[in-house]
Motif scaffolding. Sequence first.
Motif, PDB file in Angstrom:
ATOM      1  N   ALA A   1       5.918  42.525  50.393  1.00 12.77           N
ATOM      2  CA  ALA A   1       5.314  41.233  50.034  1.00 12.77           C
ATOM      3  C   ALA A   1       6.037  40.133  50.798  1.00 12.77           C
ATOM      4  CB  ALA A   1       5.422  40.990  48.527  1.00 12.77           C
ATOM      5  N   GLY A   2       5.279  39.308  51.484  1.00  8.63           N
ATOM      6  CA  GLY A   2       5.859  38.188  52.238  1.00  8.63           C
ATOM      7  C   GLY A   2       5.630  36.881  51.511  1.00  8.63           C
ATOM      8  N   LEU A   3       6.712  36.240  51.076  1.00  6.58           N
ATOM      9  CA  LEU A   3       6.609  34.977  50.344  1.00  6.58           C
ATOM     10  C   LEU A   3       6.879  33.817  51.301  1.00  6.58           C
ATOM     11  CD1 LEU A   3       8.560  35.826  47.043  1.00  6.58           C
ATOM     12  CD2 LEU A   3       6.253  36.520  47.753  1.00  6.58           C
ATOM     13  N   ILE A   4       5.890  32.965  51.468  1.00  2.36           N
ATOM     14  CA  ILE A   4       6.050  31.790  52.340  1.00  2.36           C
ATOM     15  C   ILE A   4       6.458  30.636  51.447  1.00  2.36           C
ATOM     16  CG2 ILE A   4       4.934  30.267  54.002  1.00  2.36           C
ATOM     17  CD1 ILE A   4       2.890  32.518  54.522  1.00  2.36           C
ATOM     18  N   GLY A   5       7.734  30.281  51.494  1.00  2.00           N
ATOM     19  CA  GLY A   5       8.297  29.300  50.565  1.00  2.00           C
ATOM     20  C   GLY A   5       9.139  30.040  49.542  1.00  2.00           C
ATOM     21  N   TYR A   6      10.337  29.511  49.290  1.00  2.00           N
ATOM     22  CA  TYR A   6      11.223  30.153  48.317  1.00  2.00           C
ATOM     23  C   TYR A   6      11.656  29.120  47.278  1.00  2.00           C
ATOM     24  CZ  TYR A   6      14.666  33.473  46.557  1.00  2.00           C
ATOM     25  OH  TYR A   6      15.363  34.339  45.752  1.00  2.00           O
ATOM     26  N   GLY A   7      10.638  28.583  46.572  1.00  2.00           N
ATOM     27  CA  GLY A   7      10.896  27.626  45.503  1.00  2.00           C
ATOM     28  C   GLY A   7      10.957  28.338  44.164  1.00  2.00           C
ATOM     29  N   ALA A   8      10.690  27.578  43.090  1.00  2.00           N
ATOM     30  CA  ALA A   8      10.877  28.088  41.730  1.00  2.00           C
ATOM     31  C   ALA A   8       9.972  29.289  41.441  1.00  2.00           C
ATOM     32  CB  ALA A   8      10.604  26.962  40.742  1.00  2.00           C
ATOM     33  N   ILE A   9       8.683  29.183  41.780  1.00  2.00           N
ATOM     34  CA  ILE A   9       7.756  30.283  41.480  1.00  2.00           C
ATOM     35  C   ILE A   9       8.094  31.498  42.344  1.00  2.00           C
ATOM     36  CG2 ILE A   9       5.326  31.017  41.561  1.00  2.00           C
ATOM     37  CD1 ILE A   9       4.583  28.050  41.014  1.00  2.00           C
ATOM     38  N   ALA A  10       8.355  31.259  43.611  1.00  2.00           N
ATOM     39  CA  ALA A  10       8.658  32.376  44.523  1.00  2.00           C
ATOM     40  C   ALA A  10       9.905  33.130  44.066  1.00  2.00           C
ATOM     41  CB  ALA A  10       8.847  31.854  45.946  1.00  2.00           C
ATOM     42  N   ARG A  11      10.925  32.408  43.619  1.00  2.00           N
ATOM     43  CA  ARG A  11      12.168  33.085  43.198  1.00  2.00           C
ATOM     44  C   ARG A  11      11.902  33.991  41.994  1.00  2.00           C
ATOM     45  NH1 ARG A  11      14.680  28.250  44.911  1.00  2.00           N
ATOM     46  NH2 ARG A  11      14.487  27.251  42.897  1.00  2.00           N
ATOM     47  N   TYR A  12      11.135  33.471  41.039  1.00  2.00           N
ATOM     48  CA  TYR A  12      10.819  34.257  39.834  1.00  2.00           C
ATOM     49  C   TYR A  12      10.006  35.499  40.221  1.00  2.00           C
ATOM     50  CZ  TYR A  12       9.437  34.979  34.937  1.00  2.00           C
ATOM     51  OH  TYR A  12       9.243  35.489  33.683  1.00  2.00           O
ATOM     52  N   LEU A  13       8.999  35.289  41.088  1.00  2.00           N
ATOM     53  CA  LEU A  13       8.127  36.384  41.502  1.00  2.00           C
ATOM     54  C   LEU A  13       8.906  37.417  42.329  1.00  2.00           C
ATOM     55  CD1 LEU A  13       5.235  37.535  41.612  1.00  2.00           C
ATOM     56  CD2 LEU A  13       4.853  36.140  43.655  1.00  2.00           C
ATOM     57  N   ALA A  14       9.797  36.921  43.177  1.00  2.33           N
ATOM     58  CA  ALA A  14      10.570  37.831  44.030  1.00  2.33           C
ATOM     59  C   ALA A  14      11.374  38.810  43.176  1.00  2.33           C
ATOM     60  CB  ALA A  14      11.500  37.031  44.948  1.00  2.33           C
ATOM     61  N   ASP A  15      11.988  38.304  42.114  1.00  2.00           N
ATOM     62  CA  ASP A  15      12.764  39.183  41.226  1.00  2.00           C
ATOM     63  C   ASP A  15      11.858  40.224  40.572  1.00  2.00           C
ATOM     64  OD1 ASP A  15      15.233  38.128  41.677  1.00  2.00           O
ATOM     65  OD2 ASP A  15      15.157  36.729  39.998  1.00  2.00           O
ATOM     66  N   ALA A  16      10.677  39.771  40.118  1.00  2.05           N
ATOM     67  CA  ALA A  16       9.750  40.707  39.451  1.00  2.05           C
ATOM     68  C   ALA A  16       9.286  41.781  40.439  1.00  2.05           C
ATOM     69  CB  ALA A  16       8.552  39.940  38.896  1.00  2.05           C
ATOM     70  N   LEU A  17       8.974  41.372  41.663  1.00  2.00           N
ATOM     71  CA  LEU A  17       8.493  42.333  42.662  1.00  2.00           C
ATOM     72  C   LEU A  17       9.587  43.334  43.018  1.00  2.00           C
ATOM     73  CD1 LEU A  17       6.441  39.917  44.948  1.00  2.00           C
ATOM     74  CD2 LEU A  17       5.526  41.707  43.447  1.00  2.00           C
ATOM     75  N   ARG A  18      10.805  42.822  43.134  1.00  3.81           N
ATOM     76  CA  ARG A  18      11.925  43.720  43.459  1.00  3.81           C
ATOM     77  C   ARG A  18      12.058  44.794  42.378  1.00  3.81           C
ATOM     78  NH1 ARG A  18      17.417  41.122  45.447  1.00  3.81           N
ATOM     79  NH2 ARG A  18      17.239  39.938  43.525  1.00  3.81           N
ATOM     80  N   SER A  19      11.874  44.381  41.117  1.00  2.00           N
ATOM     81  CA  SER A  19      12.027  45.365  40.037  1.00  2.00           C
ATOM     82  C   SER A  19      10.897  46.398  40.049  1.00  2.00           C
ATOM     83  CB  SER A  19      12.120  44.667  38.680  1.00  2.00           C
ATOM     84  OG  SER A  19      10.860  44.183  38.321  1.00  2.00           O
ATOM     85  N   LEU A  20       9.788  46.072  40.722  1.00  5.63           N
ATOM     86  CA  LEU A  20       8.679  47.031  40.845  1.00  5.63           C
ATOM     87  C   LEU A  20       8.793  47.884  42.111  1.00  5.63           C
ATOM     88  CD1 LEU A  20       5.680  44.748  39.767  1.00  5.63           C
ATOM     89  CD2 LEU A  20       6.666  46.628  38.460  1.00  5.63           C
TER      90      LEU A  20
END
Length: 330
Positions: free
Chosen positions: A150-169
């Motif tokens: 998954a490529g996240l363009i922007g690493y703000g508040a929503i992206a950080r939360y989502l990145a952690d969730a994706l990593r756990s999956l």
Amino acid sequence: MLRTFVTHNPEDLEAYFGRALPELLRIAEVVLNPLDRDLTTPELIEHAATCDVVIAHRSTPGESTLFSGCERLLAFLRTAVDISTVDVGAASRNGVLVAHADKSFVPSTAEIALALMLDLARNVSESTVDYRRGVDPPQRPGFQLRGKVAGLIGYGAIARYLADALRSLGVEVVVTDPYVDAGVDGFRQVGLSELLGRSDFVLPLAASTPETEHLIDDAALALMRPGAMLVNVSRGELLDEDAVGRALDSGHLAGLGMDVGCATDQRPSAALATRPGVVSTPHLGGLTPENADAQAMSAVEQVRALTIGELPPRSVNPDAASRLRAWWTA
Ligand SMILES: NC(=O)c1ccc[n+]([C@@H]2O[C@H](COP(=O)([O-])OP(=O)(O)OC[C@H]3O[C@@H](n4cnc5c(N)ncnc54)[C@H](O)[C@@H]3O)[C@@H](O)[C@H]2O)c1
């Protein structure tokens, strides 16, 4: 007690103020929007003329005539983070404080991004629509997220939360953000071209600025892997919708998930949302009761601060709040 006008129409009042209204009534004299719809600015001026505070739903603009027309108004408190429809300059010129809610929308909005990814991956909506039409759905097994990129363009508040969730999956997350380093959280920071070329899912999560307008255009789509998918829960302006339509037509883009788009109130446009291979929600990322409640409670907290002579949290023009200072010292 501060005389406090709440602009929310009855439906929004119920959605936001179930817990917050009794709290607000304890600390303020409350005046509710008397109509069964949103107020226009002239109506708001008329109804809030004798009020000290306006608590404003995101659909209530803060126009300059409001700040000059309501002479008692000390503070305009938005039960949302977005204050792009508030004329902060005019508020400041009139000595009115502007404040906004905190980012309680982050979990809800990250979750809608995840829901759209999962739906695209497993064809949940497609099968559901078949069943509702009385058709036995064909097998569309899709694919699992684990092992994908998954490529996240922007690493703000929503992206950080989502990145952690994706990593756990078990999803590999790559990030591009010219202003923030995702490396500190263990995510690989790459350039935009590399991100587009590597990702199975591309998620624009950047703020909407002149720089990010049409960030996903023909050139960006061409750099994406054939068969990759795009999920936008950020802002409609980030996508060139004509270019996205062309990429769906050609099959280069295999799927699109949208919570936002270029229709009214940032909703997905029908031109894209009605296509096969597209899953859409009507800009409801942050509209959960949990977030609405938190944003209304944030306004109550701000009224409480005003009452005890403190600047409310998340004030945007505290130096200009001359009416408030005069009221505190009167
Ligand atoms: N769907 C919804 O209901 C909903 C709810 C809340 C927020 N949003 C939207 O989601 C987006 C993200 O919100 P947030 O609170 O995480 O924002 P944020 O302000 O916390 O983060 C935005 C990030 O974008 C980065 N950025 C700026 N220019 C960039 C560029 N050219 N390339 C890459 N990154 C860039 C910034 O450095 C920042 O890290 C916003 O556009 C916001 O309006 C949508």
